[in-house]
Design a protein around this motif. Structure first.
Motif, short mmCIF file in Angstrom:
data_model
loop_
_atom_site.label_atom_id
_atom_site.label_comp_id
_atom_site.label_asym_id
_atom_site.label_seq_id
_atom_site.Cartn_x
_atom_site.Cartn_y
_atom_site.Cartn_z
N LEU A 105 0.83 -1.20 0.00
CA LEU A 105 0.00 0.00 0.00
C LEU A 105 0.86 1.25 0.00
N GLU A 106 1.96 1.23 0.73
CA GLU A 106 2.86 2.37 0.79
C GLU A 106 3.50 2.62 -0.58
N VAL A 107 3.89 1.55 -1.26
CA VAL A 107 4.48 1.68 -2.60
C VAL A 107 3.45 2.26 -3.58
N ALA A 108 2.20 1.76 -3.49
CA ALA A 108 1.15 2.23 -4.38
C ALA A 108 0.85 3.71 -4.15
N LEU A 109 0.80 4.12 -2.89
CA LEU A 109 0.53 5.52 -2.57
C LEU A 109 1.68 6.42 -3.06
N SER A 110 2.92 5.94 -2.89
CA SER A 110 4.08 6.70 -3.36
C SER A 110 4.04 6.88 -4.87
N ALA A 111 3.67 5.81 -5.58
CA ALA A 111 3.59 5.89 -7.04
C ALA A 111 2.48 6.86 -7.46
N MET A 112 1.34 6.82 -6.76
CA MET A 112 0.24 7.72 -7.09
C MET A 112 0.63 9.18 -6.87
N VAL A 113 1.32 9.44 -5.76
CA VAL A 113 1.77 10.81 -5.48
C VAL A 113 2.74 11.28 -6.57
N SER A 114 3.63 10.39 -7.01
CA SER A 114 4.59 10.74 -8.05
C SER A 114 3.88 11.12 -9.35
N TRP A 115 2.88 10.33 -9.74
CA TRP A 115 2.14 10.61 -10.98
C TRP A 115 1.34 11.90 -10.86
N LEU A 116 0.75 12.13 -9.69
CA LEU A 116 -0.01 13.37 -9.49
C LEU A 116 0.90 14.60 -9.60
N ILE A 117 2.09 14.50 -9.02
CA ILE A 117 3.05 15.62 -9.10
C ILE A 117 3.46 15.85 -10.55
N LEU A 118 3.69 14.76 -11.29
CA LEU A 118 4.07 14.89 -12.70
C LEU A 118 2.95 15.54 -13.51
N VAL A 119 1.71 15.09 -13.30
CA VAL A 119 0.57 15.66 -14.03
C VAL A 119 0.42 17.14 -13.72
N ALA A 120 0.55 17.49 -12.43
CA ALA A 120 0.40 18.89 -12.03
C ALA A 120 1.53 19.75 -12.61
N ALA A 121 2.76 19.27 -12.48
CA ALA A 121 3.90 20.06 -12.97
C ALA A 121 3.90 20.15 -14.49
N GLY A 122 3.68 19.02 -15.16
CA GLY A 122 3.67 19.02 -16.62
C GLY A 122 2.51 19.81 -17.19
N GLY A 123 1.33 19.65 -16.60
CA GLY A 123 0.16 20.39 -17.07
C GLY A 123 0.32 21.89 -16.89
N THR A 124 0.84 22.30 -15.74
CA THR A 124 1.06 23.72 -15.49
C THR A 124 2.08 24.30 -16.47
N ALA A 125 3.18 23.58 -16.67
CA ALA A 125 4.21 24.06 -17.59
C ALA A 125 3.67 24.16 -19.02
N LEU A 126 2.88 23.17 -19.44
CA LEU A 126 2.31 23.20 -20.79
C LEU A 126 1.36 24.38 -20.95
N ALA A 127 0.55 24.66 -19.91
CA ALA A 127 -0.37 25.80 -19.95
C ALA A 127 0.40 27.11 -20.05
N VAL A 128 1.50 27.22 -19.29
CA VAL A 128 2.33 28.43 -19.36
C VAL A 128 2.91 28.59 -20.75
N ASP A 129 3.35 27.49 -21.36
CA ASP A 129 3.92 27.54 -22.71
C ASP A 129 2.89 28.05 -23.71
N LEU A 130 1.65 27.55 -23.60
CA LEU A 130 0.60 27.96 -24.53
C LEU A 130 0.21 29.43 -24.32
N VAL A 131 0.16 29.88 -23.06
CA VAL A 131 -0.17 31.27 -22.76
C VAL A 131 0.91 32.20 -23.32
N LEU A 132 2.17 31.84 -23.11
CA LEU A 132 3.26 32.66 -23.63
C LEU A 132 3.22 32.72 -25.15
N ALA A 133 2.84 31.63 -25.77
CA ALA A 133 2.75 31.61 -27.24
C ALA A 133 1.67 32.55 -27.74
N SER A 134 0.55 32.63 -27.00
CA SER A 134 -0.54 33.49 -27.43
C SER A 134 -0.20 34.97 -27.27
#
Length: 299
Positions: free
Chosen positions: A7-36
């Motif tokens: 369970l600890e391994v599963a939770l750690s993996a989930m937290v890692s993916w959530l951080i990646l989605v948040a960081a990658g999504g935010t960075a992609l949104a910033v890239d698109l805003v700067l482009a506009s």
């Protein structure tokens, strides 16, 4: 105890993916805003933005070190630098396609945004499919290696004019497909071709999904300023395509050797720096043959 550890391994993996989605999504949104906001970047801004996105990608290795340990952080850094290097050739094809269709202004920004999003989606799809195949049949790595080796040899031996439009561009133009739509279709095909080449290269370093996805997400970020930078620098980097071809070939050999010997990660990292640096150095130091366009302007 075993259930608690799982369970600890599963939770750690989930937290890692959530951080990646948040960081990658935010960075992609910033890239698109700067482009506009910046329809046409100056060279200095393009250089600063390209360096900034590259630093952001390298910095994410620190987050991976905290989440998964130094080993995965090192593998992420290797894959990130590899994918970032191979993205240069991808962006070069973007430039050829958009120029061939004479896509300018706001339409160019929209098509370029669509091409970048397609590049990310196709890479993620091929990562999922490739990992599924590898998990079922480890020998598939040899097949991926052969694909990369052939692609690398073709890039090294290619003698085509880099400014010549791909065949798909000519085919779409003859059928009078709307300019923006035709350019997006051409970019989608180019994305697919380069994803087929670059994604298997990551398998030579690791088969950890989180590491490969994170590296590809951050490698795609910053393609827009890299595009603006490459438009200016492409004429001075004529040998870079051959250097990237050599890199693909070396990665292909590493994958072919995988069943009997695993190439150390530091060797692959040195190959990335060596091929990329050698390509840039050769482009800047080797004399170039004058093109027809240049000869025409000099008359």
């Amino acid at each position: 105890m075993a259930a608690s550890a799982a369970l600890e391994v599963a939770l750690s993996a989930m937290v890692s993916w959530l951080i990646l989605v948040a960081a990658g999504g935010t960075a992609l949104a910033v890239d698109l805003v700067l482009a506009s906001r910046h329809r046409r970047q100056r060279l200095r801004n393009a250089v600063v933005a390209t360096i900034g996105w590259t630093v952001a990608g390298v910095a994410f290795a620190g987050a991976i070190a905290g989440l998964a340990g130094g080993g995965d952080a090192g593998r992420y850094l290797t894959v990130f630098l590899l994918e970032k290097s191979l993205s240069i050739d991808n962006v070069a094809v973007f430039a050829v396609v958009l120029s061939a269709f004479a896509v300018e202004g706001e339409a160019r920004q929209r098509v370029l945004s669509g091409g970048i999003l397609l590049a990310l989606l196709l890479r993620l799809g091929l990562i999922a499919g490739g990992l599924a195949v590898v998990s079922k049949l480890h020998g598939a790595l040899v097949g991926f290696g052969v694909i990369l080796l052939i692609a690398g040899v073709r890039m090294v031996l290619a003698k085509d004019d880099p400014a010549r439009p791909p065949r798909l561009v000519s085919w779409l133009r003859r059928r009078r497909v709307p300019t923006a739509a035709a350019a997006l279709v051409a970019l989608a095909v180019a994305d697919l071709v380069f994803a087929v080449d670059s994604v298997p290269a990551a398998f030579a370093v690791t088969r950890e999904p989180f590491v490969i996805v994170a590296a590809n997400v951050f490698a795609v970020l910053g393609l827009r300023p890299m595009f603006d930078l490459l438009i200016v620098a492409l004429e001075r980097l004529e040998q870079l395509a051959k250097a990237l071809g050599a890199l693909l070939g070396l990665i292909g050999v590493a994958l072919c050797l995988e069943p009997v010997w695993t190439v150390p990660e530091w060797v692959l990292l040195l190959a990335v720096f060596g091929c990329l640096g050698g390509g840039v150095l050769a482009s800047l130091t080797c004399p170039r043959e004058p093109t027809d366009a240049v000869a025409g302007r000099s008359q």
